[in-house]
Design an enzyme around this catalytic site. Structure first.
Site, PDB file in Angstrom:
ATOM      1  N   LYS A 113       0.659  -1.333   0.095  1.00 16.58           N
ATOM      2  CA  LYS A 113       0.126   0.064  -0.229  1.00 16.58           C
ATOM      3  C   LYS A 113       0.648   1.183   0.305  1.00 16.58           C
ATOM      4  O   LYS A 113       2.207   1.536   1.064  1.00 16.58           O
ATOM      5  CB  LYS A 113      -1.101  -0.337   0.904  1.00 16.58           C
ATOM      6  CG  LYS A 113      -1.851   0.823   1.271  1.00 16.58           C
ATOM      7  CD  LYS A 113      -2.602   0.888   2.235  1.00 16.58           C
ATOM      8  CE  LYS A 113      -3.819   1.887   2.269  1.00 16.58           C
ATOM      9  NZ  LYS A 113      -3.498   3.137   2.475  1.00 16.58           N
ATOM     10  N   ARG A 134      -7.772  12.018  -6.558  1.00 24.29           N
ATOM     11  CA  ARG A 134      -9.692  11.448  -6.304  1.00 24.29           C
ATOM     12  C   ARG A 134      -9.628  12.498  -5.689  1.00 24.29           C
ATOM     13  O   ARG A 134     -11.465  11.981  -5.998  1.00 24.29           O
ATOM     14  CB  ARG A 134      -8.242  10.095  -5.180  1.00 24.29           C
ATOM     15  CG  ARG A 134      -9.491   9.203  -4.730  1.00 24.29           C
ATOM     16  CD  ARG A 134      -9.045   8.035  -3.204  1.00 24.29           C
ATOM     17  NE  ARG A 134     -10.705   7.871  -3.265  1.00 24.29           N
ATOM     18  CZ  ARG A 134     -11.529   8.062  -2.195  1.00 24.29           C
ATOM     19  NH1 ARG A 134     -10.990   9.805  -1.847  1.00 24.29           N
ATOM     20  NH2 ARG A 134     -12.422   7.755  -1.632  1.00 24.29           N
TER      21      ARG A 134
HETATM   22  S1  IVH Z   1      -6.183  -0.281  -5.199  1.00 26.64           S
HETATM   23  C1  IVH Z   1     -10.878   0.378  -5.780  1.00 26.64           C
HETATM   24  N1  IVH Z   1      -4.138  -0.987  -4.305  1.00 26.64           N
HETATM   25  O1  IVH Z   1      -4.822   3.417  -1.094  1.00 26.64           O
HETATM   26  C2  IVH Z   1      -9.350   0.033  -5.688  1.00 26.64           C
HETATM   27  N2  IVH Z   1      -5.038   1.176  -3.937  1.00 26.64           N
HETATM   28  O2  IVH Z   1      -6.893   3.598   1.671  1.00 26.64           O
HETATM   29  C3  IVH Z   1      -9.224   0.867  -4.328  1.00 26.64           C
HETATM   30  N3  IVH Z   1      -3.222   2.589  -2.313  1.00 26.64           N
HETATM   31  O3  IVH Z   1      -7.468   5.513  -2.280  1.00 26.64           O
HETATM   32  C4  IVH Z   1      -7.164   0.991  -4.372  1.00 26.64           C
HETATM   33  N4  IVH Z   1      -2.195   1.362  -2.509  1.00 26.64           N
HETATM   34  O4  IVH Z   1      -4.583   5.431  -2.996  1.00 26.64           O
HETATM   35  C5  IVH Z   1      -4.753  -0.187  -3.935  1.00 26.64           C
HETATM   36  N5  IVH Z   1      -1.950  -0.717  -4.185  1.00 26.64           N
HETATM   37  C6  IVH Z   1      -2.369  -0.822  -3.735  1.00 26.64           C
HETATM   38  C7  IVH Z   1      -2.746   0.783  -3.368  1.00 26.64           C
HETATM   39  C8  IVH Z   1      -4.055   1.831  -3.463  1.00 26.64           C
HETATM   40  C9  IVH Z   1      -2.404   2.680  -1.829  1.00 26.64           C
HETATM   41  C10 IVH Z   1      -4.046   3.812  -2.062  1.00 26.64           C
HETATM   42  C11 IVH Z   1      -5.480   3.955  -3.039  1.00 26.64           C
HETATM   43  C12 IVH Z   1      -6.473   4.697  -1.964  1.00 26.64           C
HETATM   44  C13 IVH Z   1      -6.247   4.042  -0.908  1.00 26.64           C
HETATM   45  C14 IVH Z   1      -7.390   3.562   0.537  1.00 26.64           C
END
Ligand code: IVH
Length: 366
Positions: A113, A134
């Site tokens: 993440k 976003r």
């Molecule tokens: S998936 C529908 N994958 O975390 C898909 N998010 O707290 C949802 N983020 O707004 C996102 N690394 O900006 C996804 N490998 C990753 C990520 C990721 C960072 C962020 C993203 C999201 C936030 C949610």
């Protein structure tokens, strides 16, 4: 095409390929000197014949001195957030619950993440037309000119597909340290510096900051994919930069490793019993990475399973964020009561002054 158009075309193609080789694949194809020579030649030709400058010209990487507006734009895909967990137990319970819901075994992709700036890149007929923050998930800021300066983001795809790609823009830790040291008012962390940069009014200022991107989701009506590993592998084939620290877990570890290999992806493959140690190792690995992560993201691999699981208004039910640190708050202890359960079990309950923790009000703690 006349000779001039041909030269601009060839230079644009060459430079785009060199940028991809250098910034995405880390494998330069030409010397810096040769690159600069071709780049300067294209800049000169475009200055002289602006009408021949291509919309996807690689010269846009240097940005412009003109002010951009950062207008608000509506997203055409729902840009949702993630539900959160704070322990491997919670994560494993979520996987079990998910399997029960869809009535079959699932494969789970684990990504890092990234603690950066969430961005959506919109491609129409293969061209990058908009890059939008976003925002509130429905409306974000148009930061296209700024995002085009990030050399690892393709301006044109090797396909004419319409596509929305989600990713995280970040500033590598090493670059943050040097850059921040030169600032009068330093930023608290790389994320804040990256966020400030991506909102700059002049894209030529953005071009000076070595921002990077990892992409992690692709949405398209034109390209049908059966699972997330395939989506990631397709994104890589389009020239996007993927995070190589990937995990794929299934009931059978051998099958998980085969699936990773079949998709041509690097990463760790294992069974669900390896998940807890994978998380533990990754938590230790965190500080040695060149970018900041605040957790891991678990995602159901199969696209049809994702469709069955669906979304809440806030997050997809097919993904879960595992956060390294649980949210904390301070409050005052008022009293301690003792609860006696049905079985005679005694549980002390702390009554505290109500305090907000991650969006909920906490007044009792067991
Ligand atoms: S998936 C529908 N994958 O975390 C898909 N998010 O707290 C949802 N983020 O707004 C996102 N690394 O900006 C996804 N490998 C990753 C990520 C990721 C960072 C962020 C993203 C999201 C936030 C949610």
């Amino acid at each position: 095409m006349n000779e001039l158009e041909q030269e601009i075309h060839t230079l644009s193609e060459q430079l785009a390929a060199y940028q991809k080789a250098y910034y995405v694949d880390n494998r330069p194809l030409v010397s810096d000197l040769e690159y600069d020579r071709l780049f300067d030649r294209l800049v000169a030709l475009e200055a002289k014949h602006p009408h021949l400058k291509r919309v996807d010209s690689p010269t846009q990487r240097v940005g412009s001195d003109l002010d951009s507006t950062l207008g608000e734009v509506e997203h055409t895909i729902p840009v949702l957030s993630l539900d959160k967990a704070y322990s491997d137990g919670e994560l494993l319970a979520w996987i079990e619950k998910t399997e029960a819901k869809i009535g079959e075994d699932v494969g789970i992709v684990i990504e890092e993440k990234i603690d950066g700036i969430s961005i959506v890149l919109y491609y129409e007929d293969g061209l990058l037309v908009r890059a939008v923050t976003r925002g509130n998930g429905m409306v974000g800021n148009d930061v296209t000119a700024n995002v085009k300066t990030i050399a690892s983001i393709p301006l044109r795809l090797p396909t004419e597909a319409n596509l929305a790609v989600r990713g995280e823009i970040y500033l590598p830790k090493a670059n943050f340290a040097t850059l921040n040291a030169s600032l009068e008012v330093p930023f608290a962390n790389p994320r804040n510096l990256a966020a400030g940069t991506i909102r700059r009014i002049k894209s030529s200022e953005v071009a000076k900051v070595p921002l990077q991107i990892f992409v992690y989701e692709g949405f398209s009506k034109d390209v049908v994919q059966s699972d997330h590993l395939q989506i990631l592998s397709t994104l890589a084939s389009y020239g996007f930069r993927l995070n190589p620290n990937l995990g794929y877990f299934a009931k059978d570890g051998v099958q998980a490793r085969q699936a990773l290999e079949a998709a041509g992806l690097s990463g760790f493959g294992g069974s669900f019993s390896d998940l807890a140690s994978y998380i533990q190792e990754h938590t230790l690995k965190r500080s040695s990475l060149d970018y900041e992560i605040d957790g891991l993201v678990a995602k159901v691999n199969s696209v049809s399973a994702r469709e069955m699981l669906g979304y809440t208004g806030h997050h997809p039910r097919w993904a879960l964020a595992y956060k390294f640190e649980s949210p904390q708050a301070q409050t005052v202890l008022q009293s301690i009561d003792v609860q006696v359960g049905r079985t005679g079990r005694v549980t002390p309950v702390a009554r505290v002054t109500p305090v907000q923790v991650a969006g909920s009000t906490i007044s009792n703690i067991t």
